[in-house]
Design an enzyme around this catalytic site. Structure first.
Site, PDB file in Angstrom:
ATOM      1  N   LYS A  81       0.858  -1.198   0.000  1.00 59.33           N
ATOM      2  CA  LYS A  81       0.000   0.000   0.000  1.00 59.33           C
ATOM      3  C   LYS A  81       0.888   1.240   0.000  1.00 59.33           C
ATOM      4  O   LYS A  81       1.727   1.397   0.901  1.00 59.33           O
ATOM      5  CB  LYS A  81      -0.902  -0.030   1.237  1.00 59.33           C
ATOM      6  CG  LYS A  81      -1.770   1.193   1.434  1.00 59.33           C
ATOM      7  CD  LYS A  81      -2.764   0.966   2.566  1.00 59.33           C
ATOM      8  CE  LYS A  81      -3.676   2.152   2.797  1.00 59.33           C
ATOM      9  NZ  LYS A  81      -3.077   3.262   3.501  1.00 59.33           N
ATOM     10  N   HIS A  97      -1.368   7.613   1.034  1.00 57.76           N
ATOM     11  CA  HIS A  97      -1.663   7.586   2.469  1.00 57.76           C
ATOM     12  C   HIS A  97      -2.623   8.724   2.843  1.00 57.76           C
ATOM     13  O   HIS A  97      -2.499   9.348   3.888  1.00 57.76           O
ATOM     14  CB  HIS A  97      -0.362   7.689   3.270  1.00 57.76           C
ATOM     15  CG  HIS A  97      -0.374   6.949   4.582  1.00 57.76           C
ATOM     16  ND1 HIS A  97       0.213   5.728   4.769  1.00 57.76           N
ATOM     17  CD2 HIS A  97      -0.895   7.279   5.799  1.00 57.76           C
ATOM     18  CE1 HIS A  97       0.067   5.346   6.032  1.00 57.76           C
ATOM     19  NE2 HIS A  97      -0.611   6.269   6.670  1.00 57.76           N
ATOM     20  N   ARG A 126      -0.887  12.108   3.643  1.00 59.31           N
ATOM     21  CA  ARG A 126      -0.354  12.332   4.991  1.00 59.31           C
ATOM     22  C   ARG A 126       1.136  12.091   5.120  1.00 59.31           C
ATOM     23  O   ARG A 126       1.693  12.218   6.204  1.00 59.31           O
ATOM     24  CB  ARG A 126      -1.108  11.435   5.985  1.00 59.31           C
ATOM     25  CG  ARG A 126      -2.535  11.877   6.153  1.00 59.31           C
ATOM     26  CD  ARG A 126      -3.343  10.871   6.922  1.00 59.31           C
ATOM     27  NE  ARG A 126      -2.984  10.719   8.310  1.00 59.31           N
ATOM     28  CZ  ARG A 126      -3.341  11.556   9.283  1.00 59.31           C
ATOM     29  NH1 ARG A 126      -4.040  12.627   8.998  1.00 59.31           N
ATOM     30  NH2 ARG A 126      -2.994  11.315  10.529  1.00 59.31           N
ATOM     31  N   ASP A 158      -6.897   4.184  -3.244  1.00 57.88           N
ATOM     32  CA  ASP A 158      -7.673   5.007  -2.308  1.00 57.88           C
ATOM     33  C   ASP A 158      -7.265   6.465  -2.433  1.00 57.88           C
ATOM     34  O   ASP A 158      -6.319   6.811  -3.140  1.00 57.88           O
ATOM     35  CB  ASP A 158      -7.586   4.495  -0.867  1.00 57.88           C
ATOM     36  CG  ASP A 158      -6.220   4.711  -0.197  1.00 57.88           C
ATOM     37  OD1 ASP A 158      -5.407   5.525  -0.693  1.00 57.88           O
ATOM     38  OD2 ASP A 158      -5.972   4.059   0.830  1.00 57.88           O
ATOM     39  N   GLY A 159      -8.047   7.309  -1.769  1.00 55.44           N
ATOM     40  CA  GLY A 159      -7.776   8.749  -1.773  1.00 55.44           C
ATOM     41  C   GLY A 159      -8.935   9.520  -2.376  1.00 55.44           C
ATOM     42  O   GLY A 159      -9.123   9.509  -3.596  1.00 55.44           O
ATOM     43  N   GLY A 160      -9.724  10.146  -1.520  1.00 53.73           N
ATOM     44  CA  GLY A 160     -10.770  11.046  -1.997  1.00 53.73           C
ATOM     45  C   GLY A 160     -12.026  10.380  -2.526  1.00 53.73           C
ATOM     46  O   GLY A 160     -12.878  11.063  -3.100  1.00 53.73           O
ATOM     47  N   ARG A 200     -15.564   9.395  -2.358  1.00 51.27           N
ATOM     48  CA  ARG A 200     -16.627   9.911  -1.495  1.00 51.27           C
ATOM     49  C   ARG A 200     -18.025   9.496  -1.920  1.00 51.27           C
ATOM     50  O   ARG A 200     -19.018  10.032  -1.423  1.00 51.27           O
ATOM     51  CB  ARG A 200     -16.565  11.457  -1.464  1.00 51.27           C
ATOM     52  CG  ARG A 200     -15.230  12.009  -0.989  1.00 51.27           C
ATOM     53  CD  ARG A 200     -15.002  11.691   0.485  1.00 51.27           C
ATOM     54  NE  ARG A 200     -13.724  12.196   0.959  1.00 51.27           N
ATOM     55  CZ  ARG A 200     -12.638  11.427   1.143  1.00 51.27           C
ATOM     56  NH1 ARG A 200     -12.679  10.128   0.876  1.00 51.27           N
ATOM     57  NH2 ARG A 200     -11.524  11.938   1.604  1.00 51.27           N
ATOM     58  N   GLY A 238     -11.228   5.908   3.365  1.00 50.31           N
ATOM     59  CA  GLY A 238     -10.644   6.209   4.660  1.00 50.31           C
ATOM     60  C   GLY A 238     -11.513   7.078   5.545  1.00 50.31           C
ATOM     61  O   GLY A 238     -12.397   6.598   6.255  1.00 50.31           O
ATOM     62  N   ARG A 239     -11.295   8.376   5.492  1.00 47.06           N
ATOM     63  CA  ARG A 239     -11.910   9.298   6.452  1.00 47.06           C
ATOM     64  C   ARG A 239     -13.428   9.152   6.580  1.00 47.06           C
ATOM     65  O   ARG A 239     -13.942   9.144   7.715  1.00 47.06           O
ATOM     66  CB  ARG A 239     -11.533  10.738   6.090  1.00 47.06           C
ATOM     67  CG  ARG A 239     -10.010  11.001   6.258  1.00 47.06           C
ATOM     68  CD  ARG A 239      -9.619  12.324   5.671  1.00 47.06           C
ATOM     69  NE  ARG A 239      -8.209  12.652   5.833  1.00 47.06           N
ATOM     70  CZ  ARG A 239      -7.262  12.362   4.930  1.00 47.06           C
ATOM     71  NH1 ARG A 239      -7.573  11.706   3.803  1.00 47.06           N
ATOM     72  NH2 ARG A 239      -6.009  12.721   5.150  1.00 47.06           N
TER      73      ARG A 239
HETATM   74  C1  LIG Z   1      -6.140   9.726  10.723  1.00 46.39           C
HETATM   75  C2  LIG Z   1      -5.612   8.789   9.693  1.00 46.39           C
HETATM   76  C3  LIG Z   1      -4.867   7.677  10.101  1.00 46.39           C
HETATM   77  C4  LIG Z   1      -4.384   6.791   9.151  1.00 46.39           C
HETATM   78  N1  LIG Z   1      -3.664   5.700   9.571  1.00 46.39           N
HETATM   79  C5  LIG Z   1      -3.207   4.820   8.657  1.00 46.39           C
HETATM   80  C6  LIG Z   1      -2.465   3.674   9.058  1.00 46.39           C
HETATM   81  O1  LIG Z   1      -2.231   3.456  10.252  1.00 46.39           O
HETATM   82  N2  LIG Z   1      -2.049   2.808   8.108  1.00 46.39           N
HETATM   83  C7  LIG Z   1      -2.311   3.020   6.780  1.00 46.39           C
HETATM   84  O2  LIG Z   1      -1.924   2.211   5.948  1.00 46.39           O
HETATM   85  N3  LIG Z   1      -2.987   4.103   6.369  1.00 46.39           N
HETATM   86  C8  LIG Z   1      -3.450   4.989   7.266  1.00 46.39           C
HETATM   87  N4  LIG Z   1      -4.141   6.089   6.827  1.00 46.39           N
HETATM   88  C9  LIG Z   1      -4.402   6.260   5.380  1.00 46.39           C
HETATM   89  C10 LIG Z   1      -5.672   5.544   4.971  1.00 46.39           C
HETATM   90  O3  LIG Z   1      -5.551   4.157   5.075  1.00 46.39           O
HETATM   91  C11 LIG Z   1      -6.025   5.833   3.493  1.00 46.39           C
HETATM   92  O4  LIG Z   1      -4.908   5.554   2.682  1.00 46.39           O
HETATM   93  C12 LIG Z   1      -6.490   7.253   3.263  1.00 46.39           C
HETATM   94  O5  LIG Z   1      -7.161   7.771   4.387  1.00 46.39           O
HETATM   95  C13 LIG Z   1      -7.395   7.273   2.035  1.00 46.39           C
HETATM   96  O6  LIG Z   1      -7.819   8.531   1.739  1.00 46.39           O
HETATM   97  P1  LIG Z   1      -9.261   9.132   2.164  1.00 46.39           P
HETATM   98  O7  LIG Z   1      -9.210   9.323   3.633  1.00 46.39           O
HETATM   99  O8  LIG Z   1      -9.294  10.408   1.412  1.00 46.39           O
HETATM  100  O9  LIG Z   1     -10.337   8.150   1.732  1.00 46.39           O
HETATM  101  C14 LIG Z   1      -4.648   7.003   7.769  1.00 46.39           C
HETATM  102  C15 LIG Z   1      -5.404   8.107   7.372  1.00 46.39           C
HETATM  103  C16 LIG Z   1      -5.883   8.992   8.315  1.00 46.39           C
HETATM  104  C17 LIG Z   1      -6.716  10.154   7.847  1.00 46.39           C
END
Ligand SMILES: Cc1cc2nc3c(=O)[nH]c(=O)nc-3n(C[C@H](O)[C@H](O)[C@H](O)COP(=O)(O)O)c2cc1C
Length: 321
Positions: A212, A236, A239, A267-269, A271, A290-291
């Site tokens: 990932k 991610h 992030r 992933d990413g955005g 909705r 994710g969020r």
């Molecule tokens: C608060 C937060 C914590 C996250 N922690 C992890 C994590 O521990 N491991 C990981 O692979 N991705 C982590 N992610 C990334 C998510 O798995 C994912 O890639 C991402 O949130 C997707 O985008 P979206 O939130 O826009 O849908 C985290 C994201 C957020 C916002």
């Protein structure tokens, strides 16, 4: 429960850490890390949302495909939809203690299973993150995908072994977490690993390994060569590095290079179910969200997660029609 009520409760519990915006696009929370935002200017989170928004879907109205099938085969397990719950943890670090970490993980895993989807769980600086996630996945007969940070190889493999013993569906590694600050601060640096280390590590388990955090054709090709079973095209959630492209922008070239050789998730955005259709059209087999899933887990527990997944599934079917 009504979605409106779920969002109201979530907003109350987050106490401003997540504003539960009508559109989750990374603008209000830009730079809030720790928090729920994207790193730095927040541009990588915004790029995910914007790159997907730029894609338009056109109508095809004369056809006979009246019963879209959105089921997905995940290495032999039949899922009701090509939409998964992304690994997202850290109630205390990132999410303002809006919920007990164990209860939250349980909501994510149970809600995912209930909807016929699946949930990726997390790893983090405190062993509790991995342990709690694995424990709920075990309680759900292995219905989930633990995510392990690319820590020291021996430590990584011992977590793989524990996941194997729980009968999990696959294992992911968020290899984009190499620069993540929480791990370094806790004295547990993670990755990066060179190709040979991945090749050797992947060969030690029979479980499908999903890398990932792939954003380039080169890395996607290396993942294939190393023997990974799947990749998640991901930054991610914006992030780990400011100023990356959005995932929808890089997905087509990655799909052109490796489709058929490895499973491609993204992933990413994402909705809505319409966004899912866009990602599938751009070359992914399935998406992670994710969020938005964290928000409904905090506001509505397992029911919230299951409701949102079913809402996206219904929107996907409608868009396909
Ligand atoms: C608060 C937060 C914590 C996250 N922690 C992890 C994590 O521990 N491991 C990981 O692979 N991705 C982590 N992610 C990334 C998510 O798995 C994912 O890639 C991402 O949130 C997707 O985008 P979206 O939130 O826009 O849908 C985290 C994201 C957020 C916002």
């Amino acid at each position: 429960m009504e979605m409106k009520e779920i969002y109201r409760i979530a907003k109350e519990r987050f106490k401003g850490v997540c504003r539960v915006c009508p559109v989750c696009n990374g603008r209000a929370c830009a730079g809030e890390m720790p928090g729920i935002g994207g790193i730095g200017t927040g541009s990588s989170f915004m790029a995910n949302f914007d790159s997907l928004a730029r894609i338009k879907l056109n109508l095809r109205t004369i056809h006979g495909a009246s019963d879209p099938d959105i089921a997905y085969d995940f290495w032999g397990r039949r899922l009701q939809m090509p939409i998964f719950v992304a690994p997202l943890a850290g109630m205390a670090i990132n999410l303002g203690n809006a919920m007990d970490e164990g209860e939250y993980l349980a909501a994510m895993v149970a809600g995912g299973k209930e909807a016929g989807s699946l949930t990726f769980t997390c790893d983090g600086p405190n062993p509790m993150f991995f342990d709690l996630g694995l424990e709920v996945v075990r309680k759900h007969q292995g219905w989930g995908v633990p995510t392990i940070k690319p820590r020291q190889q021996e430590a990584f493999l011992s977590l793989v072994k524990r996941a194997e013993d729980c009968g999990v569906m696959a294992i992911a590694s968020d290899i984009d977490a190499a620069g993540i600050i929480h791990m370094r601060r806790a004295g547990q640096p993670a990755g990066p690993w060179p190709f040979q280390v991945w090749e050797k590590t992947i060969s030690q388990t029979k479980l499908p390994i999903i890398l990932k955090g792939i954003m380039t054709v080169q890395d996607a090709q290396l993942a294939v060569l190393a023997g990974a079973a799947g990749i998640v095209v991901s930054n991610h959630g914006g992030r780990v590095l400011d100023h990356t492209p959005g995932t929808a922008a890089v997905l087509p070239e990655i799909a052109a290079a490796v489709k058929g050789k490895i499973k491609i998730f993204v992933d990413g955005g994402v909705r809505s179910g319409t966004d899912v259709l866009k990602m599938l059209a751009l070359g992914a087999e399935a998406v992670l969200v994710g969020r938005p899933m964290a928000v409904v887990a905090v506001g509505g527990g397992p029911e919230g997660v299951s409701l949102l997944l079913n809402q996206y599934a219904e929107q996907l079917r409608t868009a396909m029609l």
